[in-house]
Design a protein around this motif. Structure first.
Motif, PDB file in Angstrom:
ATOM      1  N   ILE A  32      23.129 -69.841  33.687  1.00  0.00           N
ATOM      2  CA  ILE A  32      23.105 -69.958  35.315  1.00  0.00           C
ATOM      3  C   ILE A  32      24.234 -70.459  35.871  1.00  0.00           C
ATOM      4  O   ILE A  32      24.554 -70.619  36.545  1.00  0.00           O
ATOM      5  N   ASN A  33      24.741 -71.655  34.643  1.00  0.00           N
ATOM      6  CA  ASN A  33      26.320 -72.179  34.479  1.00  0.00           C
ATOM      7  C   ASN A  33      27.211 -70.895  34.938  1.00  0.00           C
ATOM      8  O   ASN A  33      28.304 -71.410  36.105  1.00  0.00           O
ATOM      9  N   TYR A  34      27.541 -70.269  33.878  1.00  0.00           N
ATOM     10  CA  TYR A  34      28.190 -69.212  34.235  1.00  0.00           C
ATOM     11  C   TYR A  34      28.296 -68.324  35.420  1.00  0.00           C
ATOM     12  O   TYR A  34      28.443 -67.943  36.208  1.00  0.00           O
ATOM     13  N   PHE A  35      27.082 -67.992  35.879  1.00  0.00           N
ATOM     14  CA  PHE A  35      27.122 -67.522  36.910  1.00  0.00           C
ATOM     15  C   PHE A  35      27.396 -68.462  38.305  1.00  0.00           C
ATOM     16  O   PHE A  35      27.558 -67.524  39.306  1.00  0.00           O
ATOM     17  N   ASP A  36      27.066 -69.756  38.074  1.00  0.00           N
ATOM     18  CA  ASP A  36      27.687 -70.440  39.421  1.00  0.00           C
ATOM     19  C   ASP A  36      29.167 -70.111  39.943  1.00  0.00           C
ATOM     20  O   ASP A  36      30.078 -70.560  40.015  1.00  0.00           O
ATOM     21  N   ILE A  37      29.936 -70.064  38.567  1.00  0.00           N
ATOM     22  CA  ILE A  37      31.467 -70.138  38.176  1.00  0.00           C
ATOM     23  C   ILE A  37      31.776 -68.616  38.719  1.00  0.00           C
ATOM     24  O   ILE A  37      32.720 -68.391  39.107  1.00  0.00           O
ATOM     25  N   LEU A  38      30.983 -67.953  38.791  1.00  0.00           N
ATOM     26  CA  LEU A  38      31.052 -66.408  39.480  1.00  0.00           C
ATOM     27  C   LEU A  38      31.383 -66.458  40.113  1.00  0.00           C
ATOM     28  O   LEU A  38      31.591 -66.149  41.187  1.00  0.00           O
ATOM     29  N   SER A  40      31.596 -68.759  42.765  1.00  0.00           N
ATOM     30  CA  SER A  40      32.771 -69.559  43.371  1.00  0.00           C
ATOM     31  C   SER A  40      34.104 -69.086  42.984  1.00  0.00           C
ATOM     32  O   SER A  40      34.752 -69.700  43.794  1.00  0.00           O
ATOM     33  N   ALA A  41      34.169 -67.655  42.497  1.00  0.00           N
ATOM     34  CA  ALA A  41      35.743 -67.177  42.179  1.00  0.00           C
ATOM     35  C   ALA A  41      35.853 -66.366  44.195  1.00  0.00           C
ATOM     36  O   ALA A  41      36.732 -66.233  43.723  1.00  0.00           O
ATOM     37  N   GLY A  42      35.170 -66.786  44.777  1.00  0.00           N
ATOM     38  CA  GLY A  42      35.540 -66.179  46.236  1.00  0.00           C
ATOM     39  C   GLY A  42      35.956 -65.146  45.943  1.00  0.00           C
ATOM     40  O   GLY A  42      36.718 -64.167  47.251  1.00  0.00           O
ATOM     41  N   VAL A  43      35.496 -64.027  46.228  1.00  0.00           N
ATOM     42  CA  VAL A  43      35.381 -62.017  46.318  1.00  0.00           C
ATOM     43  C   VAL A  43      34.670 -61.725  47.373  1.00  0.00           C
ATOM     44  O   VAL A  43      34.146 -60.607  47.195  1.00  0.00           O
ATOM     45  N   GLU A  44      33.758 -62.995  48.356  1.00  0.00           N
ATOM     46  CA  GLU A  44      33.226 -61.870  49.070  1.00  0.00           C
ATOM     47  C   GLU A  44      33.903 -61.448  50.643  1.00  0.00           C
ATOM     48  O   GLU A  44      32.948 -60.235  50.715  1.00  0.00           O
ATOM     49  N   SER A  45      35.359 -61.794  49.988  1.00  0.00           N
ATOM     50  CA  SER A  45      36.023 -61.122  51.076  1.00  0.00           C
ATOM     51  C   SER A  45      36.973 -59.776  50.734  1.00  0.00           C
ATOM     52  O   SER A  45      37.519 -59.034  51.740  1.00  0.00           O
TER      53      SER A  45
END
Length: 89
Positions: A32-38, A40-45
């Motif tokens: 779950i922590n790893y998915f949180d990091i992913l 937060s990468a901000g690649v939605e745009s």
């Protein structure tokens, strides 16, 4: 927060015997922590560009007859069942 009870519940649903549920709580938290990091990468745009391929460039589907019984060619085939390898923890 994942609890031991939730891990136990999921393992029962999956019919997997787990002796130490606490061990898996830590593993699930790490995932779950790893998915949180992913997240937060901000690649939605970001746009993913794919080259356009015309239908004429795709291969033709082709039927190739197979006369043998495929299930009999499998390893660990017994009767009407296929035995899968054991899952390791």
């Amino acid at each position: 927060m994942v609890t031991e009870e939730e891990i136990e519940h999921v393992s029962k649903l999956m019919r997997i015997e787990i002796d130490d549920h606490e061990e898996y709580v830590e593993k699930v938290h790490n995932m779950i922590n790893y998915f949180d990091i992913l997240d937060s990468a901000g690649v939605e745009s970001e746009e993913i560009s794919m080259p356009e391929i015309s239908i004429s460039q795709l291969r033709e589907d082709e039927y190739i007859p197979f006369d043998d019984k495929l299930i009999e060619k499998l390893n660990h085939y017994k009767g009407t069942y296929v035995r899968a390898p054991k899952m390791s923890s």
